[in-house]
Write a protein that holds these residues in place. Structure first.
Motif, mmCIF file in Angstrom:
data_model
loop_
_atom_site.group_PDB
_atom_site.id
_atom_site.type_symbol
_atom_site.label_atom_id
_atom_site.label_comp_id
_atom_site.label_asym_id
_atom_site.label_seq_id
_atom_site.Cartn_x
_atom_site.Cartn_y
_atom_site.Cartn_z
ATOM 1 N N TYR A 217 0.806 -1.212 0.000
ATOM 2 C CA TYR A 217 0.000 0.000 0.000
ATOM 3 C C TYR A 217 0.838 1.260 0.000
ATOM 4 C CZ TYR A 217 -4.410 -2.345 0.151
ATOM 5 O OH TYR A 217 -5.491 -3.086 -0.191
ATOM 6 N N LYS A 218 2.052 1.194 0.531
ATOM 7 C CA LYS A 218 2.901 2.384 0.506
ATOM 8 C C LYS A 218 3.307 2.734 -0.925
ATOM 9 C CE LYS A 218 4.774 3.055 5.075
ATOM 10 N NZ LYS A 218 5.972 3.242 5.903
ATOM 11 N N LYS A 219 3.293 1.760 -1.799
ATOM 12 C CA LYS A 219 3.620 2.032 -3.191
ATOM 13 C C LYS A 219 2.559 2.923 -3.834
ATOM 14 C CE LYS A 219 6.146 -2.296 -3.940
ATOM 15 N NZ LYS A 219 6.159 -3.603 -4.654
ATOM 16 N N THR A 220 1.330 2.833 -3.354
ATOM 17 C CA THR A 220 0.242 3.614 -3.955
ATOM 18 C C THR A 220 -0.094 4.861 -3.147
ATOM 19 O OG1 THR A 220 -1.461 2.377 -2.760
ATOM 20 C CG2 THR A 220 -0.784 1.532 -4.905
ATOM 21 N N SER A 221 0.371 4.959 -1.913
ATOM 22 C CA SER A 221 -0.032 6.070 -1.056
ATOM 23 C C SER A 221 0.437 7.410 -1.594
ATOM 24 C CB SER A 221 0.490 5.861 0.371
ATOM 25 O OG SER A 221 1.903 5.852 0.384
ATOM 26 N N ALA A 222 1.553 7.405 -2.344
ATOM 27 C CA ALA A 222 2.062 8.664 -2.894
ATOM 28 C C ALA A 222 1.228 9.126 -4.077
ATOM 29 C CB ALA A 222 3.513 8.496 -3.310
ATOM 30 N N ASP A 223 0.355 8.268 -4.565
ATOM 31 C CA ASP A 223 -0.443 8.602 -5.742
ATOM 32 C C ASP A 223 -1.812 9.182 -5.394
ATOM 33 O OD1 ASP A 223 1.591 7.623 -7.347
ATOM 34 O OD2 ASP A 223 0.801 5.571 -7.278
ATOM 35 N N PHE A 224 -2.028 9.509 -4.145
ATOM 36 C CA PHE A 224 -3.312 10.092 -3.757
ATOM 37 C C PHE A 224 -3.492 11.432 -4.482
ATOM 38 C CE2 PHE A 224 -3.551 6.708 -1.210
ATOM 39 C CZ PHE A 224 -3.632 6.827 0.165
ATOM 40 N N PRO A 225 -4.636 11.661 -5.103
ATOM 41 C CA PRO A 225 -4.858 12.968 -5.742
ATOM 42 C C PRO A 225 -4.935 14.076 -4.698
ATOM 43 C CG PRO A 225 -6.879 11.661 -5.726
ATOM 44 C CD PRO A 225 -5.782 10.758 -5.269
ATOM 45 N N ASN A 226 -4.619 15.291 -5.110
ATOM 46 C CA ASN A 226 -4.653 16.425 -4.180
ATOM 47 C C ASN A 226 -5.879 17.306 -4.391
ATOM 48 O OD1 ASN A 226 -4.065 17.730 -6.566
ATOM 49 N ND2 ASN A 226 -1.964 18.274 -5.999
ATOM 50 N N THR A 227 -6.859 16.783 -5.105
ATOM 51 C CA THR A 227 -8.051 17.557 -5.451
ATOM 52 C C THR A 227 -8.743 18.139 -4.230
ATOM 53 O OG1 THR A 227 -8.374 15.994 -7.267
ATOM 54 C CG2 THR A 227 -10.211 17.480 -6.751
ATOM 55 N N TYR A 228 -8.791 17.378 -3.141
ATOM 56 C CA TYR A 228 -9.550 17.786 -1.959
ATOM 57 C C TYR A 228 -8.651 18.162 -0.780
ATOM 58 C CZ TYR A 228 -13.034 15.433 -4.818
ATOM 59 O OH TYR A 228 -13.828 15.044 -5.871
ATOM 60 N N ASP A 229 -7.408 18.472 -1.072
ATOM 61 C CA ASP A 229 -6.450 18.731 0.012
ATOM 62 C C ASP A 229 -6.875 19.891 0.909
ATOM 63 O OD1 ASP A 229 -4.877 16.645 -0.672
ATOM 64 O OD2 ASP A 229 -3.106 17.817 -1.226
ATOM 65 N N SER A 230 -7.457 20.941 0.335
ATOM 66 C CA SER A 230 -7.843 22.098 1.157
ATOM 67 C C SER A 230 -8.936 21.715 2.154
ATOM 68 C CB SER A 230 -8.308 23.265 0.282
ATOM 69 O OG SER A 230 -9.444 22.905 -0.488
ATOM 70 N N ILE A 231 -9.876 20.884 1.713
ATOM 71 C CA ILE A 231 -10.949 20.426 2.612
ATOM 72 C C ILE A 231 -10.366 19.480 3.657
ATOM 73 C CG2 ILE A 231 -13.180 19.264 2.775
ATOM 74 C CD1 ILE A 231 -13.619 19.920 -0.193
ATOM 75 N N ILE A 232 -9.502 18.580 3.220
ATOM 76 C CA ILE A 232 -8.877 17.619 4.144
ATOM 77 C C ILE A 232 -8.062 18.357 5.196
ATOM 78 C CG2 ILE A 232 -7.134 15.797 4.307
ATOM 79 C CD1 ILE A 232 -8.135 14.844 1.521
ATOM 80 N N ASN A 233 -7.338 19.379 4.780
ATOM 81 C CA ASN A 233 -6.543 20.164 5.732
ATOM 82 C C ASN A 233 -7.439 20.836 6.764
ATOM 83 O OD1 ASN A 233 -4.231 19.461 4.364
ATOM 84 N ND2 ASN A 233 -4.078 21.382 3.226
ATOM 85 N N GLU A 234 -8.568 21.386 6.321
ATOM 86 C CA GLU A 234 -9.500 22.040 7.246
ATOM 87 C C GLU A 234 -10.097 21.033 8.220
ATOM 88 O OE1 GLU A 234 -13.761 24.489 7.203
ATOM 89 O OE2 GLU A 234 -12.551 24.398 5.373
ATOM 90 N N ALA A 235 -10.512 19.881 7.695
ATOM 91 C CA ALA A 235 -11.092 18.839 8.550
ATOM 92 C C ALA A 235 -10.063 18.330 9.549
ATOM 93 C CB ALA A 235 -11.624 17.691 7.692
ATOM 94 N N SER A 236 -8.839 18.155 9.083
ATOM 95 C CA SER A 236 -7.765 17.676 9.954
ATOM 96 C C SER A 236 -7.522 18.639 11.103
ATOM 97 C CB SER A 236 -6.481 17.500 9.140
ATOM 98 O OG SER A 236 -5.385 17.188 9.972
ATOM 99 N N GLU A 237 -7.486 19.921 10.798
ATOM 100 C CA GLU A 237 -7.245 20.914 11.843
ATOM 101 C C GLU A 237 -8.420 21.011 12.803
ATOM 102 O OE1 GLU A 237 -6.180 25.687 12.302
ATOM 103 O OE2 GLU A 237 -6.158 24.730 10.336
ATOM 104 N N LYS A 238 -9.623 20.960 12.268
ATOM 105 C CA LYS A 238 -10.821 21.113 13.104
ATOM 106 C C LYS A 238 -10.988 19.955 14.077
ATOM 107 C CE LYS A 238 -15.879 21.664 12.765
ATOM 108 N NZ LYS A 238 -15.978 22.843 13.642
ATOM 109 N N TYR A 239 -10.732 18.734 13.611
ATOM 110 C CA TYR A 239 -11.013 17.550 14.430
ATOM 111 C C TYR A 239 -9.749 16.831 14.921
ATOM 112 C CZ TYR A 239 -15.772 18.244 12.861
ATOM 113 O OH TYR A 239 -17.017 18.790 12.607
ATOM 114 N N SER A 240 -8.584 17.402 14.648
ATOM 115 C CA SER A 240 -7.313 16.832 15.107
ATOM 116 C C SER A 240 -7.125 15.387 14.653
ATOM 117 C CB SER A 240 -7.202 16.925 16.639
ATOM 118 O OG SER A 240 -7.153 18.267 17.049
#
Length: 242
Positions: A108-131
């Motif tokens: 799975y680490k071989k594919t983890s770098a291939d995650f699209p960044n389309t939703y990164d701004s939302i993911i960053n906000e969710a990550s900060e809000k809910y730790s």
């Protein structure tokens, strides 16, 4: 409110003074009664402490909002994860329960770098809000929907993080159609994941099991359920991030 109490306090003082002049003893003189002024001061202090003001001094918010607490003046949602994440039975990959886990990690680490960044701004906000770690959110999205926002499962789970309408309703999303919106879906899914992490003291194996199979079953078993889908689900997500 405080001004009204102050006027009442002043009037009480006038009445007490009149009683003293007439020779009446104060009521409850044998009891250690705290002066009303102390109650007033405490109320004023509490009123001040329960407010945060904007820079211009205007009222921003009061500290009586449901599911909110304060940490050094910062508003913290009680759904926010507040512990330390562990991998549970996957902490030690030499454990008999996890003999094949190292292979899963490498795959799975071989594919983890291939995650699209389309939703990164939302993911960053969710990550900060809910730790919740950003990589964990991405891994759940990868496993749940492979980043397809319109994904709907045979059981009716919706969107990027595959949220059941009933779960969405419990989290305040009454309109299931809104779960198709990437922002609503990621914020709601991360909130639920954070709740599960709090519920299981940061144990990722149990939290992910509950996200997939439901917390009632995990509460009963206190382990990963012996369900192939759930076992693979937990192994795969941890494989993305460990």
């Amino acid at each position: 409110m405080i001004e009204s109490i102050q006027r009442i306090h002043s009037r009480i003082g006038e009445i007490q003074s009149t009683f003293n002049k007439l020779g009446f003893a104060p009521l409850n003189t044998q009891l250690p009664v705290k002066p009303f002024s102390e109650y007033l001061n405490e109320a004023m202090a509490s009123d001040s402490a329960n407010k945060i003001n904007n820079a211009d001094g205007s009222l921003l918010i009061e500290n009586n909002i449901n599911n909110k607490t304060f940490d050094n003046g910062k508003i913290i949602d009680e759904d926010t994860f507040n512990g330390k994440i562990s991998f549970g039975v996957y902490d030690d990959i030499t454990n008999n329960l996890t003999n094949n886990f190292a292979k899963a990690i490498n795959a799975y680490k071989k594919t983890s770098a291939d995650f699209p960044n389309t939703y990164d701004s939302i993911i960053n906000e969710a990550s900060e809000k809910y730790s919740v770690p950003k990589d964990l959110i991405k891994a759940v999205i990868k496993q749940e929907s492979n980043y397809m926002p319109n994904a709907i499962s045979s059981k009716g789970a919706i969107g990027l993080m595959q949220i059941m309408p009933s779960t969405g309703a419990l989290l305040g999303i009454e309109d299931k159609e809104s779960l198709k919106d990437p922002y609503v879906n990621i914020m709601t899914g991360t909130k639920y994941l954070s709740q599960m992490l709090n519920r299981y003291d940061g144990r990722l194996d149990l939290s992910l099991s509950a996200y997939n199979a439901g917390p009632n079953l995990v509460d009963k078993l206190q382990r990963i359920p012996n369900i192939d889908e759930t076992k693979n689900y937990v192994k795969n997500i941890i494989g993305y991030i460990k």
